[in-house]
Design a protein around this motif. Structure first.
Motif, short mmCIF file in Angstrom:
data_model
loop_
_atom_site.label_atom_id
_atom_site.label_comp_id
_atom_site.label_asym_id
_atom_site.label_seq_id
_atom_site.Cartn_x
_atom_site.Cartn_y
_atom_site.Cartn_z
N ARG A 64 -17.10 39.28 161.53
CA ARG A 64 -17.12 39.29 160.07
C ARG A 64 -18.47 38.84 159.51
O ARG A 64 -18.78 39.14 158.35
CB ARG A 64 -16.01 38.40 159.51
CG ARG A 64 -14.62 38.94 159.75
CD ARG A 64 -13.59 38.30 158.86
NE ARG A 64 -13.43 36.86 159.07
CZ ARG A 64 -12.49 36.12 158.48
NH1 ARG A 64 -11.63 36.68 157.64
NH2 ARG A 64 -12.41 34.82 158.72
N THR A 65 -19.26 38.12 160.28
CA THR A 65 -20.55 37.66 159.77
C THR A 65 -21.72 38.43 160.37
O THR A 65 -22.87 38.04 160.17
CB THR A 65 -20.75 36.16 160.07
OG1 THR A 65 -20.78 35.94 161.48
CG2 THR A 65 -19.64 35.33 159.44
N PRO B 193 -6.78 32.21 152.59
CA PRO B 193 -7.93 32.94 153.14
C PRO B 193 -8.85 33.39 152.01
O PRO B 193 -8.40 33.96 151.02
CB PRO B 193 -7.29 34.14 153.85
CG PRO B 193 -5.87 33.74 154.08
CD PRO B 193 -5.50 32.86 152.93
N CYS C 147 -13.18 34.59 150.84
CA CYS C 147 -14.55 34.95 151.15
C CYS C 147 -15.40 34.48 149.98
O CYS C 147 -15.11 34.80 148.83
CB CYS C 147 -14.70 36.46 151.34
SG CYS C 147 -16.40 37.00 151.65
N HIS D 52 -16.67 33.08 155.31
CA HIS D 52 -15.25 33.41 155.45
C HIS D 52 -14.50 32.19 155.96
O HIS D 52 -15.07 31.33 156.65
CB HIS D 52 -15.04 34.55 156.46
CG HIS D 52 -15.72 35.82 156.10
ND1 HIS D 52 -15.12 36.80 155.36
CD2 HIS D 52 -16.97 36.27 156.38
CE1 HIS D 52 -15.95 37.82 155.22
NE2 HIS D 52 -17.09 37.52 155.81
N GLU E 150 -17.66 30.00 159.61
CA GLU E 150 -17.91 31.45 159.79
C GLU E 150 -18.78 31.91 158.62
O GLU E 150 -18.28 32.30 157.57
CB GLU E 150 -16.59 32.21 159.84
CG GLU E 150 -16.72 33.61 160.38
CD GLU E 150 -15.37 34.30 160.57
OE1 GLU E 150 -15.36 35.45 161.05
OE2 GLU E 150 -14.34 33.68 160.24
#
Length: 221
Positions: free
Chosen positions: A14-15, A85, A87, A115, A166
Protein backbone atom coordinates in the motif's frame (compact mmCIF):
# COMPACT_ATOMS: atom_id res chain seq x y z
CA UNK A 1 31.78 9.73 15.93
CA UNK A 2 28.95 7.81 14.28
CA UNK A 3 25.62 9.51 13.69
CA UNK A 4 22.57 7.49 14.63
CA UNK A 5 19.92 7.39 11.95
CA UNK A 6 16.54 5.82 12.55
CA UNK A 7 15.68 2.98 10.18
CA UNK A 8 13.22 3.75 7.39
CA UNK A 9 9.59 2.79 7.60
CA UNK A 10 8.91 -0.64 6.12
CA UNK A 11 7.75 -0.81 2.52
CA UNK A 12 4.35 -2.42 2.00
CA UNK A 13 2.18 -2.92 -1.09
CA UNK A 14 0.00 0.00 0.00
CA UNK A 15 2.94 2.39 0.45
CA UNK A 16 4.78 1.40 -2.73
CA UNK A 17 3.63 3.46 -5.74
CA UNK A 18 3.05 1.72 -9.03
CA UNK A 19 4.16 4.80 -11.00
CA UNK A 20 7.27 6.95 -10.48
CA UNK A 21 8.57 4.69 -7.75
CA UNK A 22 11.86 6.61 -7.85
CA UNK A 23 10.05 9.57 -6.27
CA UNK A 24 9.05 7.58 -3.19
CA UNK A 25 10.92 7.41 0.08
CA UNK A 26 10.36 5.61 3.35
CA UNK A 27 13.03 7.51 5.27
CA UNK A 28 11.68 8.72 8.59
CA UNK A 29 13.41 12.09 8.35
CA UNK A 30 11.79 12.84 4.99
CA UNK A 31 8.32 11.72 6.11
CA UNK A 32 8.53 13.68 9.36
CA UNK A 33 9.79 16.85 7.66
CA UNK A 34 6.78 16.95 5.33
CA UNK A 35 4.31 16.25 8.12
CA UNK A 36 5.86 18.89 10.37
CA UNK A 37 5.65 21.57 7.69
CA UNK A 38 2.00 21.10 6.77
CA UNK A 39 -1.17 22.45 8.36
CA UNK A 40 -4.02 20.36 6.95
CA UNK A 41 -4.42 16.68 6.26
CA UNK A 42 -7.16 14.75 4.48
CA UNK A 43 -8.64 11.89 6.49
CA UNK A 44 -10.17 9.16 4.37
CA UNK A 45 -12.42 6.36 5.60
CA UNK A 46 -15.53 4.39 4.62
CA UNK A 47 -19.01 4.97 6.06
CA UNK A 48 -21.90 2.69 5.11
CA UNK A 49 -19.92 1.39 2.16
CA UNK A 50 -19.17 4.86 0.75
CA UNK A 51 -15.83 6.70 0.85
CA UNK A 52 -15.55 9.90 2.86
CA UNK A 53 -12.61 12.35 2.92
CA UNK A 54 -12.44 15.16 5.47
CA UNK A 55 -9.91 18.02 5.65
CA UNK A 56 -8.78 18.69 9.20
CA UNK A 57 -5.79 19.72 11.27
CA UNK A 58 -3.25 17.23 12.53
CA UNK A 59 0.02 17.00 14.44
CA UNK A 60 2.86 14.53 14.66
CA UNK A 61 4.32 13.41 17.99
CA UNK A 62 7.11 10.94 17.40
CA UNK A 63 5.76 8.11 15.28
CA UNK A 64 2.15 9.00 15.97
CA UNK A 65 -0.22 11.23 14.07
CA UNK A 66 -3.04 12.98 15.91
CA UNK A 67 -6.06 14.15 13.92
CA UNK A 68 -8.61 16.64 15.25
CA UNK A 69 -12.36 16.19 15.05
CA UNK A 70 -15.66 16.59 16.86
CA UNK A 71 -17.35 14.17 19.24
CA UNK A 72 -20.53 14.80 17.24
CA UNK A 73 -18.96 13.30 14.14
CA UNK A 74 -20.28 9.82 13.47
CA UNK A 75 -17.11 8.68 11.68
CA UNK A 76 -14.90 9.78 14.57
CA UNK A 77 -17.18 8.02 17.03
CA UNK A 78 -16.49 4.90 14.98
CA UNK A 79 -12.81 5.26 15.85
CA UNK A 80 -13.53 3.82 19.28
CA UNK A 81 -12.44 0.21 19.81
CA UNK A 82 -11.71 -1.76 17.73
CA UNK A 83 -10.72 1.30 15.69
CA UNK A 84 -11.39 2.61 12.20
CA UNK A 85 -9.36 1.84 9.04
CA UNK A 86 -8.18 5.13 7.57
CA UNK A 87 -5.88 6.71 5.03
CA UNK A 88 -4.33 10.08 5.89
CA UNK A 89 -2.65 12.30 3.28
CA UNK A 90 -0.67 15.53 3.52
CA UNK A 91 0.45 17.43 0.39
CA UNK A 92 2.69 20.48 0.02
CA UNK A 93 2.80 22.28 -3.34
CA UNK A 94 6.23 23.66 -4.29
CA UNK A 95 5.85 24.65 -7.92
CA UNK A 96 3.70 24.76 -11.06
CA UNK A 97 5.47 22.97 -13.90
CA UNK A 98 4.56 24.44 -17.29
CA UNK A 99 5.57 22.58 -20.43
CA UNK A 100 5.19 23.28 -24.11
CA UNK A 101 2.58 20.54 -24.39
CA UNK A 102 -0.61 20.41 -22.34
CA UNK A 103 -0.03 16.73 -21.61
CA UNK A 104 3.25 17.18 -19.74
CA UNK A 105 2.18 19.95 -17.36
CA UNK A 106 2.74 18.94 -13.75
CA UNK A 107 3.20 20.12 -10.16
CA UNK A 108 6.25 19.92 -7.94
CA UNK A 109 5.10 18.58 -4.61
CA UNK A 110 5.95 16.74 -1.42
CA UNK A 111 3.37 14.34 -0.02
CA UNK A 112 2.86 11.74 2.67
CA UNK A 113 0.35 8.90 2.67
CA UNK A 114 -0.28 6.89 5.85
CA UNK A 115 -2.48 3.81 6.22
CA UNK A 116 -3.64 2.13 9.38
CA UNK A 117 -6.26 1.85 12.08
CA UNK A 118 -7.20 5.05 13.90
CA UNK A 119 -8.17 4.96 17.56
CA UNK A 120 -9.97 7.57 19.65
CA UNK A 121 -7.71 9.17 22.25
CA UNK A 122 -9.37 8.83 25.65
CA UNK A 123 -6.46 8.90 28.12
CA UNK A 124 -6.46 12.40 29.68
CA UNK A 125 -2.66 12.71 29.71
CA UNK A 126 -2.31 11.65 26.07
CA UNK A 127 -5.22 13.89 25.07
CA UNK A 128 -3.51 16.90 26.68
CA UNK A 129 -0.30 16.16 24.75
CA UNK A 130 -2.25 15.73 21.51
CA UNK A 131 -4.24 18.96 21.90
CA UNK A 132 -1.10 20.98 22.66
CA UNK A 133 0.57 19.45 19.61
CA UNK A 134 -2.41 20.34 17.40
CA UNK A 135 -2.23 23.98 18.49
CA UNK A 136 1.55 24.13 18.08
CA UNK A 137 1.35 22.54 14.62
CA UNK A 138 -0.36 25.71 13.41
CA UNK A 139 1.78 28.16 15.41
CA UNK A 140 4.72 26.68 17.34
CA UNK A 141 4.70 27.93 20.92
CA UNK A 142 1.04 28.91 20.93
CA UNK A 143 -0.20 26.17 23.28
CA UNK A 144 1.69 27.78 26.16
CA UNK A 145 0.17 31.18 25.41
CA UNK A 146 -3.58 30.52 25.39
CA UNK A 147 -6.29 29.21 27.70
CA UNK A 148 -6.49 25.42 27.72
CA UNK A 149 -9.77 23.78 26.81
CA UNK A 150 -12.24 23.51 29.68
CA UNK A 151 -14.30 20.44 30.52
CA UNK A 152 -17.18 21.41 28.22
CA UNK A 153 -14.84 22.07 25.31
CA UNK A 154 -13.00 18.82 25.89
CA UNK A 155 -16.30 16.97 25.84
CA UNK A 156 -16.99 18.38 22.37
CA UNK A 157 -13.53 17.58 20.99
CA UNK A 158 -12.40 14.30 19.54
CA UNK A 159 -8.84 13.34 18.68
CA UNK A 160 -7.89 10.17 16.88
CA UNK A 161 -4.46 8.58 16.88
CA UNK A 162 -2.80 6.84 13.96
CA UNK A 163 0.49 5.06 14.52
CA UNK A 164 2.87 5.69 11.63
CA UNK A 165 3.57 2.06 10.85
CA UNK A 166 2.58 2.02 7.18
CA UNK A 167 3.63 5.32 5.62
CA UNK A 168 5.67 6.73 2.76
CA UNK A 169 6.53 10.05 1.15
CA UNK A 170 6.62 11.01 -2.51
CA UNK A 171 8.41 14.02 -3.97
CA UNK A 172 8.54 15.67 -7.39
CA UNK A 173 11.17 18.40 -7.64
CA UNK A 174 11.94 18.44 -11.36
CA UNK A 175 12.10 20.89 -14.23
CA UNK A 176 9.76 20.96 -17.21
CA UNK A 177 9.90 17.66 -19.06
CA UNK A 178 8.92 18.13 -22.69
CA UNK A 179 9.16 15.66 -25.50
CA UNK A 180 12.19 16.30 -27.73
CA UNK A 181 9.89 17.02 -30.67
CA UNK A 182 8.21 19.84 -28.69
CA UNK A 183 11.34 21.72 -27.64
CA UNK A 184 11.21 24.02 -30.68
CA UNK A 185 7.59 25.07 -30.06
CA UNK A 186 7.14 28.83 -29.34
CA UNK A 187 5.62 28.37 -25.87
CA UNK A 188 7.14 29.38 -22.53
CA UNK A 189 8.18 26.47 -20.34
CA UNK A 190 9.56 26.30 -16.83
CA UNK A 191 8.60 26.20 -13.16
CA UNK A 192 6.59 28.78 -11.22
CA UNK A 193 7.65 28.42 -7.55
CA UNK A 194 4.88 28.22 -4.96
CA UNK A 195 5.40 28.76 -1.25
CA UNK A 196 3.32 29.45 1.83
CA UNK A 197 4.19 32.79 3.45
CA UNK A 198 2.86 34.13 6.73
CA UNK A 199 1.77 37.73 6.53
CA UNK A 200 2.03 40.43 9.17
CA UNK A 201 -0.16 39.51 12.17
CA UNK A 202 -3.36 41.58 12.41
CA UNK A 203 -4.45 42.15 16.04
CA UNK A 204 -7.97 41.42 17.14
CA UNK A 205 -10.12 44.53 17.44
CA UNK A 206 -10.70 43.91 21.17
CA UNK A 207 -6.97 43.53 21.91
CA UNK A 208 -5.51 46.37 24.03
CA UNK A 209 -3.23 48.61 21.91
CA UNK A 210 -0.36 48.04 24.32
CA UNK A 211 -0.53 44.22 23.97
CA UNK A 212 2.86 43.20 22.51
CA UNK A 213 3.26 40.75 19.70
CA UNK A 214 4.46 37.40 21.14
CA UNK A 215 8.02 36.38 20.27
CA UNK A 216 6.83 33.23 18.49
CA UNK A 217 4.93 35.44 16.05
CA UNK A 218 7.69 38.03 15.67
CA UNK A 219 10.20 35.32 14.83
CA UNK A 220 7.91 33.32 12.52
CA UNK A 221 8.99 33.30 8.89
Amino acid sequence: MSTHTEPPYPQTPRTTPTRYRDRATWEREAVHAILDEGYLCHLGFVVDGAPVVLPTIYARVGDRLYVHGSTGSRPLRAAADPGMPVCVTVTLVDGLVLTRSAFNHSINFRSVVAHGTAHRVTDPAELAVALDALVDQVVPGRSADCRPADAKELAATAVVRLDLDEVSAKVRADDADDEPADLALPHWAGVVPVRTVRGTPVPDAALPPEQPLPPYLRDAG
